[in-house]
Design an enzyme around this catalytic site. Structure first.
Site, PDB file in Angstrom:
ATOM      1  N   ARG A  20       8.113  20.630  12.736  1.00 56.70           N
ATOM      2  CA  ARG A  20       8.342  19.217  13.020  1.00 56.70           C
ATOM      3  C   ARG A  20       9.799  18.992  13.382  1.00 56.70           C
ATOM      4  O   ARG A  20      10.683  19.087  12.530  1.00 56.70           O
ATOM      5  CB  ARG A  20       7.980  18.371  11.794  1.00 56.70           C
ATOM      6  CG  ARG A  20       6.548  18.563  11.324  1.00 56.70           C
ATOM      7  CD  ARG A  20       5.579  17.794  12.195  1.00 56.70           C
ATOM      8  NE  ARG A  20       4.196  18.045  11.785  1.00 56.70           N
ATOM      9  CZ  ARG A  20       3.157  17.391  12.264  1.00 56.70           C
ATOM     10  NH1 ARG A  20       3.336  16.433  13.151  1.00 56.70           N
ATOM     11  NH2 ARG A  20       1.933  17.682  11.863  1.00 56.70           N
ATOM     12  N   ARG A  31      -4.357 -11.557   5.812  1.00 55.48           N
ATOM     13  CA  ARG A  31      -4.120 -11.028   7.163  1.00 55.48           C
ATOM     14  C   ARG A  31      -5.371 -10.448   7.811  1.00 55.48           C
ATOM     15  O   ARG A  31      -5.381 -10.171   9.006  1.00 55.48           O
ATOM     16  CB  ARG A  31      -3.016  -9.972   7.125  1.00 55.48           C
ATOM     17  CG  ARG A  31      -1.657 -10.520   6.712  1.00 55.48           C
ATOM     18  CD  ARG A  31      -0.572  -9.517   6.993  1.00 55.48           C
ATOM     19  NE  ARG A  31       0.723  -9.975   6.557  1.00 55.48           N
ATOM     20  CZ  ARG A  31       1.863  -9.313   6.753  1.00 55.48           C
ATOM     21  NH1 ARG A  31       1.837  -8.128   7.373  1.00 55.48           N
ATOM     22  NH2 ARG A  31       3.015  -9.792   6.324  1.00 55.48           N
ATOM     23  N   PRO A  38       0.775  -1.237   0.000  1.00 50.67           N
ATOM     24  CA  PRO A  38       0.000   0.000   0.000  1.00 50.67           C
ATOM     25  C   PRO A  38       0.810   1.292   0.000  1.00 50.67           C
ATOM     26  O   PRO A  38       0.833   2.021   0.976  1.00 50.67           O
ATOM     27  CB  PRO A  38      -0.819  -0.130   1.289  1.00 50.67           C
ATOM     28  CG  PRO A  38       0.085  -0.877   2.215  1.00 50.67           C
ATOM     29  CD  PRO A  38       0.828  -1.849   1.328  1.00 50.67           C
ATOM     30  N   GLU A  39       1.493   1.574  -1.076  1.00 51.18           N
ATOM     31  CA  GLU A  39       2.057   2.895  -1.265  1.00 51.18           C
ATOM     32  C   GLU A  39       1.344   3.535  -2.451  1.00 51.18           C
ATOM     33  O   GLU A  39       0.669   2.861  -3.230  1.00 51.18           O
ATOM     34  CB  GLU A  39       3.566   2.825  -1.475  1.00 51.18           C
ATOM     35  CG  GLU A  39       4.308   2.256  -0.259  1.00 51.18           C
ATOM     36  CD  GLU A  39       5.798   2.551  -0.256  1.00 51.18           C
ATOM     37  OE1 GLU A  39       6.174   3.658  -0.694  1.00 51.18           O
ATOM     38  OE2 GLU A  39       6.575   1.694   0.192  1.00 51.18           O
ATOM     39  N   HIS A  51      -9.821 -17.245   2.025  1.00 53.80           N
ATOM     40  CA  HIS A  51      -9.594 -15.870   2.493  1.00 53.80           C
ATOM     41  C   HIS A  51     -10.382 -14.830   1.682  1.00 53.80           C
ATOM     42  O   HIS A  51     -10.064 -13.649   1.725  1.00 53.80           O
ATOM     43  CB  HIS A  51      -8.110 -15.505   2.501  1.00 53.80           C
ATOM     44  CG  HIS A  51      -7.251 -16.456   3.270  1.00 53.80           C
ATOM     45  ND1 HIS A  51      -7.417 -16.674   4.616  1.00 53.80           N
ATOM     46  CD2 HIS A  51      -6.234 -17.256   2.867  1.00 53.80           C
ATOM     47  CE1 HIS A  51      -6.512 -17.561   5.027  1.00 53.80           C
ATOM     48  NE2 HIS A  51      -5.798 -17.934   3.993  1.00 53.80           N
TER      49      HIS A  51
END
Length: 283
Positions: free
Chosen positions: A162, A119, A9-10, A100
């Protein structure tokens, strides 16, 4: 086997999944929905309500916000996060259902969009149009790095207060969305910034280089269909090819493409981190 989307997931991989799903399910009408793992459905509270709400609706467009997929239907928006092992695939209804498989969208043309997740970390939320922007999980997401709003000035404003190291700051989805471990390492290498540099200490020249590096790296990765690290392929079963262009991520022990120094691997913010000790020397 059906057309399947497997992802890490990028942003580039999710963007590729979005584009692929648009070719596979855009315009299809949902006849019914079945859910075998209720916890995947985060909103509404009852999976039965989720199934009932989607029945009879047609998929109009699949969009992306950060690492989330937004499935826009006529009168509804489904927000889906695949996490690490979530997969969407389009199948003919009489094909065997694989292990799954937790959610199935049955279309009126005899095909099905199936969601599999080994998962079981993926999530689905259902909203009225516009409501998704003001509710979890999207309401606190940061700026889109491939949007017109992502400028050197907006990046500087995000980093100005930051004090944390730049790498975990870039991984924070409340600041900039879509960046994961691979592309942060690549962008920092391209901009010659050490991942342990405090975010608020970046100078104007560094900010300009970082801004350019983030956009360049993401666009190159999207054009290549993402990176096939682990098991990622797109909906046509094709591997992403950007892993062949990686200059620092996963290259530990190999010579730097710029200076020849050996790439090193360390841990920053709990994440495996790849750097050139020469090109990315700390100030």
């Amino acid at each position: 086997m059906g057309n399947e989307v497997i992802t890490v997931p990028e942003l580039p991989e999710v963007e590729t999944v979005k584009r692929t799903l648009n070719t596979l399910v855009k315009g299809k009408k949902i006849e019914r929905v079945t859910v075998s793992l209720p916890r995947i459905i985060q909103r509404p509270a009852e999976p039965e309500m989720f199934c009932d709400a989607l029945t009879g609706h047609t998929i109009q467009e699949v969009e992306r916000r950060g690492k989330f997929l937004l499935v826009r239907l006529d009168g509804l928006v489904m927000v889906s996060h695949l996490r690490m092992e979530g997969r969407y695939g389009v199948y003919v209804s009489d094909e065997p259902i694989e292990k799954h498989t937790h959610v199935i969208f049955h279309f009126d043309d005899g095909t099905e969009l199936r969601y599999k997740d080994v998962r079981q970390f993926g999530t689905m939320h259902l909203f009225s149009p516009g409501e998704e922007k003001t509710q979890a999980p999207l309401q606190k997401l940061g700026i889109e790095p491939l949007s017109e709003d992502f400028t050197v000035e907006s990046l500087a404003a995000k980093l100005r207060k930051r004090r944390s190291f730049i790498k975990p700051v870039l991984l924070n989805q409340h600041i900039i969305v879509g960046l994961g471990n691979i592309y942060v390492d690549e962008a920092l290498f391209r901009s010659k910034i050490h991942p342990l540099t405090p975010a608020d200490s970046l100078q104007a020249d560094q900010l300009a280089r970082l801004h350019e590096a983030i956009i360049f790296t993401l666009k190159q990765a999207v054009d290549a269909g993402g990176s096939s690290i682990k098991s990622y392929v797109n909906g046509q079963g094709e591997m992403g090819m950007f892993q062949h262009q990686l200059q620092v991520y996963g290259q530990e022990g190999k010579p730097c493409v710029r200076c020849g120094q050996l790439i090193e691997k360390s841990v920053v913010g709990g994440r495996g981190t790849h750097t050139c000790p020469s090109c990315q020397g700390r100030r």
